[in-house]
Design an enzyme around this catalytic site. Structure first.
Site, PDB file in Angstrom:
ATOM      1  CE  LYS A   1      -2.036   2.890   2.269  1.00  0.00           C
ATOM      2  NZ  LYS A   1      -1.752   4.321   2.100  1.00  0.00           N
TER       3      LYS A   1
ATOM      4  CB  SER B   1       1.262   7.734  13.487  1.00  0.00           C
ATOM      5  OG  SER B   1       0.107   7.092  12.959  1.00  0.00           O
TER       6      SER B   1
ATOM      7  N   GLY C   1      -1.852   4.972  13.500  1.00  0.00           N
ATOM      8  CA  GLY C   1      -1.991   4.133  12.310  1.00  0.00           C
ATOM      9  C   GLY C   1      -1.627   2.688  12.586  1.00  0.00           C
ATOM     10  N   GLY C   2      -0.507   2.492  13.288  1.00  0.00           N
ATOM     11  CA  GLY C   2      -0.054   1.132  13.580  1.00  0.00           C
ATOM     12  C   GLY C   2      -1.033   0.394  14.470  1.00  0.00           C
TER      13      GLY C   2
ATOM     14  CD  GLU D   1      10.065   2.156  13.425  1.00  0.00           C
ATOM     15  OE1 GLU D   1       9.573   3.100  14.094  1.00  0.00           O
ATOM     16  OE2 GLU D   1      10.812   2.314  12.457  1.00  0.00           O
TER      17      GLU D   1
ATOM     18  CB  CYS E   1      11.517   6.057  13.882  1.00  0.00           C
ATOM     19  SG  CYS E   1      12.628   5.230  12.746  1.00  0.00           S
TER      20      CYS E   1
ATOM     21  CD  GLU F   1       7.587   9.993  17.507  1.00  0.00           C
ATOM     22  OE1 GLU F   1       6.704   9.114  17.501  1.00  0.00           O
ATOM     23  OE2 GLU F   1       8.585   9.970  16.777  1.00  0.00           O
TER      24      GLU F   1
END
Lengths: 527, 527
Positions: free
Chosen positions: A182, A240, A243-244, A263, A300, A391
């Site tokens: 994707k 993010s 999202g994860g 991650e 990251c 973060e």
């Protein structure tokens, strides 16, 4: 330019929803236009991937290695078109584009090396003992096999190295798993070009159609459709926490749950001990500023938290760091959305009680430029307010001014999981505070001494991942050849005819790999 | 008898909810009585486990090995008291009790061997290259570290080998993780005795209080409390799909999701090919009956599905299997609940359209005895009705009579994930039908040729686990030393002072383990 989806080897643009990428330097849309993949196209990609898995999963290591090296070659062959597209879609300079391309090719070659050497399949053999009492022992042999088609979500901050043919894709293809990407909508053109290099490699080598697909999408629907598709057997994601976690939840709620390696977020704490602060505080202030500003803070492993004991030395450090940050030019972020999130996150942090703004560049900025920010809080304030532990993706750091080493330990003990934890100290200080090391170790995937967290070396000993929310499963790394372990599972063969076994576990060690035979590591064949 | 909970090293029975275990042979409750652990006791066990993790996680392999060997010794020292309690709580005969004890001790010693050898930590070292261009390479080293306190749910069908100090506990303790056991209520006395052996070992060796706790509970509340407790970092479970999935869901919904390894349901398909059926069908009928009835069918690898091509030979096979099952005495199941589930499951299966009952022993049974059952269905019927694909735990099998090999393949392709898949065939038939092997391989963790699925050898090459719902994560095994991988994660050390590194990754290879140094496997020290 290539703007089509790749449904297996075929270009396809059946949808009617269009989107464009954005050039953050010129602050305008790029001219080329993408067609959002349709549900039907996603379905076709998955059917092809499941079919391709039957033959691709059986390929020998040398053929897969050739495939990865061919992809590397074809990416290189894209030449300036790829680099220019990368720059236009990310705003990153040519040097970074070249560096990231080098890293991407290196990753592909690393997995090819691993496949050619072959021992990664962890061949384990226990031979029969027909006379064993009270019951005979049968012959059992085990090796790692691919789990099935994998969906890779391209990351925003690594258009090459952690996107279309980046680490997740390279590791899944090495494992023997077809990949459906994707593509990240912020650099869909870069992705489509890289996808064309993968497809060209498939065609050149006559590999099965469906080993790779690339889907363009600017919405979350396609990602959701993929995450719940029964043909998908694993997911790789970089981005993010939101999202994860969404993908993780979707995968966990399936009838057949599948592994998700996401991650996600990390503030990568850096602890500077008093003696070293006194000894070389100035030098560390400059080093820290460099790490914080590298890539406009869009890594990251960007250091978002600096922890030290308060006093004159820390004040000097903070002042020098402040001055350095103020004299650095603001950088352009990857995309308006990242820029908006950064600004919002920074402003939110500034509003918290007890937060002292040391740096907050907010004037003279071009539209997509990030104004770096440095905040200071006391240990007490930080401990009381978990919102400060989150973060802010970009050039942003908080200095936590602790009363003493005990409070530093308390601050570390209260953090969430992290990709990295850094200790800057004299060797004696490190040795005297192994309790702090231990607490930090439990929070992180990688411990760094007298360095900075940015700069993730691609090598077998690299652990890139960590306790949640750094990643969704701390037992795996996303970087280095061991990341292949995310996409494989052991399969045992009991009493199986030798010549019908996978090559890796036949009597004759024709692959010359290291195997564990009756509990001994050996490269010998079984006689 | 011991009936208290062990909260760390302390016996505790603070609650007021009592329960007893049941003797299925005498069909009456055992006299001893357990006190359900309270929420406060669970909380104390978890606080102790988290504290103990700090020091236990740092122990060297030899000390942990001594711990496991001491546990084995102390379990042996429990002598007849343990065996008699086991028999009274399970209805299983003394031979089985002894055999399972032997297996339990063997598992503990296997992990001790692994710890003493030491290479299991996968030490990986990449040394610095200070002169590398364009940037120097730093020194990075990685090894496996324990993830934290683990909760183990004892299984009903292995009161010793997969319960209190069984495979999950032994692997977690080997990894360096404290263990909190939620004891199985059906054999809580056996569990409490084994727990006392573990606690005695902890006290003898002066290991930290909290490395092990044992909680008695007959309800699901304690299990739920544990699954969502922030101090728990992983879960091991053996049991039903329903139970395993409940834990998996609870763990996935946590703020910080944790890994759950649940070994759950499997019908372990056995395929018999025509030529071998003709050649030795009679002999395989007897072997199959033995496997089906072993332990009153109460093994996770019990064969529940037999697949062959219809015809005279299959009719002969079915008749002989029927006759053999009918002449075998019914066996006593472990517990009224299991017995009730078996009877319910069997009756449900019999009610499905197109099902032909070949055997259904239902008369002359003692209260907890299972009447073995054998059903036959056509390939079409089986394919049309997924309800027939589910497990009935106990001595129960379905024969699927297929039209041809193609339909056998279709039947296999439509199954859920399995622990094992067995092919009985001539070698030539196997060779001619590698497409069937491949489809089966994708469904299972272990492939067996010319054998039966029962009999799980404890050895490094054993894969016990498989695609969902056989287990919740097919990338790990529950049996053999590699099961330790469920409870460890890699941690990298960058630029770390040599003498402060974990022993396994210091320059001097004082442990003499195999390590990967700059991509080469070696036992040499770094000079």
């Amino acid at each position: 330019m290539i703007t089509d989806n790749f449904i297996g080897n075929n270009r396809s643009s059946e949808g009617n929803k269009l989107f464009k990428t954005f050039n953050p330097v010129s602050n305008e849309m790029n001219p080329w236009e993408f067609v959002e993949a349709t549900e039907a196209e996603v379905e076709r990609a998955m059917v092809l991937a499941s079919d391709a898995f039957l033959s691709y999963s059986k390929l020998d290591g040398k053929t897969k290695a050739t495939f990865l090296r061919t992809i590397a070659k074809e990416i290189e062959n894209l030449g300036d078109l790829l680099l220019n597209t990368y720059m236009a879609e990310s705003g990153l300079p040519r040097g970074r584009a070249e560096g990231e391309r080098t890293r991407t090719l290196f990753q592909l070659h690393s997995f090819a090396d691993m496949l050619e050497e072959g021992s990664w399949v962890e061949a384990t053999i226990d031979t029969a003992l027909p006379l064993r009492q009270p019951v005979p022992k049968v012959d059992i042999r085990k090796c790692l096999m691919p789990i099935g088609p994998i969906v890779v979500f391209g990351s925003s901050n690594f258009p090459l190295a952690y996107s279309t043919a980046g680490g997740d894709t390279a590791s899944a293809l090495a494992a023997g798993c077809p990949v459906v990407v994707k593509s990240h909508p912020m650099h869909a053109g870069t992705g489509a070009l890289v996808a064309s290099a993968v497809i060209k490699s498939i065609e050149l080598l006559g590999l099965p159609n469906g080993v790779f697909s690339n889907l363009n999408s600017s919405s979350i629907e396609i990602g959701k459709q993929l995450a719940i598709h029964p043909g998908v057997k694993g997911i790789g994601f970089t981005g993010s926490v939101k999202g994860g976690r969404t993908l993780y939840n979707l995968a966990a709620q399936r009838k057949e749950p599948i592994p998700v390696f996401a991650e996600m977020g990390s503030i990568n704490p850096v602890v500077l001990f008093p003696e070293e602060l006194k000894r070389q505080g100035d030098s560390w202030a400059l080093t820290y500023a460099d790490s914080m500003l590298l890539g406009v803070g869009q890594f990251c492993t960007n250091p978002g938290l600096f922890i030290a004991v308060k006093g004159k030395e820390l004040d000097n450090f903070s002042q020098l760091l402040k001055k350095t940050l103020e004299t650095n030019k603001a950088g352009t972020m990857l995309h308006p959305q990242i820029h908006a999130n950064f600004t919002k996150g920074k402003e939110f942090m500034l509003q918290n009680v007890g937060v002292v703004p040391l740096v907050n560049i907010s004037e003279g900025l071009l539209p997509q430029q990030a104004g770096q920010a440095l905040l200071a809080v006391s240990g007490e304030t930080f401990l009381k307010n978990p919102l400060l532990h989150h973060e802010v993706f970009g050039p942003f750091s908080i200095i936590v001014e602790c009363n003493d080493n005990d409070q530093m330990l308390e601050v570390l003990a209260n953090l969430e999981g992290q990709l990295t934890g850094t200790i800057i100290a004299t060797q004696q200080e490190l040795q005297n505070h192994m309790n702090i090391v231990q607490v930090l170790q439990q929070k992180v995937g990688r411990l760094i001494f007298n360095g900075v967290p940015t700069g993730v070396e691609v090598c077998p000993s690299m652990m890139h991942g960590g306790p949640y929310p750094a990643s969704s499963d701390a037992r795996f790394t996303a970087v280095g050849i061991h990341s292949v372990k995310r996409w494989v599972r052991p399969v045992s063969y009991q009493n199986w005819p030798d010549k019908l076994l996978p090559l890796a576990i036949q009597n004759d060690n024709s692959l010359s790999i290291e195997r564990t035979v009756n509990n001994e590591k050996t490269r010998n064949s079984i006689l």
